[in-house]
Design a protein around this motif. Structure first.
Motif, PDB file in Angstrom:
ATOM      1  N   GLY A 175      -0.832  -8.244  -1.488  1.00  0.00           N
ATOM      2  CA  GLY A 175      -2.141  -7.663  -1.220  1.00  0.00           C
ATOM      3  C   GLY A 175      -2.182  -6.957   0.120  1.00  0.00           C
ATOM      4  N   CYS A 176      -1.071  -6.310   0.496  1.00  0.00           N
ATOM      5  CA  CYS A 176      -0.994  -5.597   1.760  1.00  0.00           C
ATOM      6  C   CYS A 176      -0.829  -4.104   1.489  1.00  0.00           C
ATOM      7  CB  CYS A 176       0.171  -6.118   2.597  1.00  0.00           C
ATOM      8  SG  CYS A 176       1.798  -5.821   1.824  1.00  0.00           S
ATOM      9  N   SER A 177      -0.770  -3.303   2.534  1.00  0.00           N
ATOM     10  CA  SER A 177      -0.567  -1.868   2.385  1.00  0.00           C
ATOM     11  C   SER A 177       0.926  -1.538   2.453  1.00  0.00           C
ATOM     12  CB  SER A 177      -1.306  -1.109   3.487  1.00  0.00           C
ATOM     13  OG  SER A 177      -0.724  -1.387   4.755  1.00  0.00           O
ATOM     14  N   ARG A 178       1.271  -0.351   1.976  1.00  0.00           N
ATOM     15  CA  ARG A 178       2.668   0.106   2.067  1.00  0.00           C
ATOM     16  C   ARG A 178       3.088   0.244   3.527  1.00  0.00           C
ATOM     17  NH1 ARG A 178       4.796   2.517  -2.619  1.00  0.00           N
ATOM     18  NH2 ARG A 178       6.083   3.887  -1.336  1.00  0.00           N
ATOM     19  N   ARG A 179       2.113   0.560   4.383  1.00  0.00           N
ATOM     20  CA  ARG A 179       2.410   0.692   5.813  1.00  0.00           C
ATOM     21  C   ARG A 179       2.869  -0.641   6.394  1.00  0.00           C
ATOM     22  NH1 ARG A 179      -2.433   3.022   9.148  1.00  0.00           N
ATOM     23  NH2 ARG A 179      -3.326   1.064   8.367  1.00  0.00           N
ATOM     24  N   ASP A 180       2.240  -1.747   5.941  1.00  0.00           N
ATOM     25  CA  ASP A 180       2.652  -3.077   6.412  1.00  0.00           C
ATOM     26  C   ASP A 180       4.083  -3.387   5.977  1.00  0.00           C
ATOM     27  OD1 ASP A 180       0.161  -3.627   7.579  1.00  0.00           O
ATOM     28  OD2 ASP A 180      -0.665  -4.313   5.667  1.00  0.00           O
ATOM     29  N   VAL A 181       4.402  -3.017   4.723  1.00  0.00           N
ATOM     30  CA  VAL A 181       5.760  -3.253   4.213  1.00  0.00           C
ATOM     31  C   VAL A 181       6.762  -2.443   5.017  1.00  0.00           C
ATOM     32  CG1 VAL A 181       7.283  -3.135   2.212  1.00  0.00           C
ATOM     33  CG2 VAL A 181       4.863  -3.704   1.900  1.00  0.00           C
TER      34      VAL A 181
END
Length: 273
Positions: A25-31
């Protein structure tokens, strides 16, 4: 609050950006930030396995993480184990035990405790573990097909939208038609479903209906439980754990109960006025 430890775990398992975003449930930016940090710091899977939560937090300095360090750890792994061995153990009981712990750190409120457990459940597949135990979870959703309803006086035609709830262990299904799919109808449907089953499960699992969850922004992948639905769950002292998108295992029971309503209710009434 981004769960960097969960993201790192999935990165080392070789999952794609989209798979990790949907799971945590995070953003691609976090990944992307996690992958960059792993590469820059030269962290291997073997080293990651020995790292503590404090080690990981140092890699990702974040004001929100600093705040969370002021609170006592809820130890949700122990809560889940207690649920597995004691079918009468509830999140409310877990929270009371948490408040009674000897830790001098601040304690989360019940609503915060449930929200954190929801995140923990989504990341660690708790729903998949508990969904077939008596009283643990109730699955809820709107059925896709509708039925036309004719006013016998005016002849006006409107739609009937079907809400469905089910207990996976017993297979008990509750279904009710509503004239809208708005938030008020969704909340009332939950109240009626709980009255029908005569109790409250520990977890309520919606299939990401808009009346259950939403995204803070269009580009954000994190799903947030709607305010009024969360307040309703707090009133009943239960937790909302939305099924993850693109995770068929989470939705298998939902799909089966929807198909049952489509064939046993809508299928019989579709040819009638």
């Amino acid at each position: 609050m981004v769960d960097y430890q969960a993201i790192m775990s999935l990165v080392f398992k070789g999952l794609t950006y989209e798979e990790i975003s949907d799971s945590v449930g995070c953003s691609r930016r976090d990944v992307s930030a996690v992958k960059k940090t792993v590469t820059t710091a030269g962290i291997s899977a073997e080293r990651f396995a020995t790292m503590t939560a404090a080690d990981i937090e140092q890699l990702f300095p974040d004001g929100r993480k600093t705040v969370s360090q002021d609170y006592a750890d809820p130890h949700f792994v122990s809560v889940v184990e207690e649920m597995k061995h004691n079918r009468y153990f509830t999140l409310q009981q877990g929270w009371v035990k948490y408040l009674g712990s000897t830790s001098e750190q601040k304690k989360y409120s019940y609503s915060q405790y449930c929200a954190l457990f929801s995140r923990f459940a989504a990341v660690t597949d708790v729903v998949a573990t508990l969904q077939h135990e008596p009283g643990k979870a109730m699955f809820v959703d709107w059925v896709g097909p509708t039925l036309p309803v004719v006013d016998t006086v005016t002849g006006e035609v409107s739609k009937a939208y079907f809400f469905v709830a089910s207990l996976p262990y017993s297979g008990l299904v509750f279904c009710q038609a509503f004239s809208t799919m708005k938030q008020e109808a969704w909340n009332q449907a939950l109240v009626n479903a709980l009255a029908f089953i005569g109790g409250v499960p520990q977890l309520i699992v919606p299939d990401n209906a808009r009346t259950a969850t939403h995204k803070r922004t269009r580009a954000d992948n994190e799903l947030v439980v709607t305010k009024s639905y969360r307040q309703l769950a707090e009133h009943y002292q239960t937790a909302i754990v939305p099924a993850r998108s693109n995770k068929p295992r989470d939705k298998a029971h939902v799909e089966r109960m929807v198909q049952a309503v489509e064939s046993r209710v809508i299928g019989y009434l579709a040819s009638q006025t």
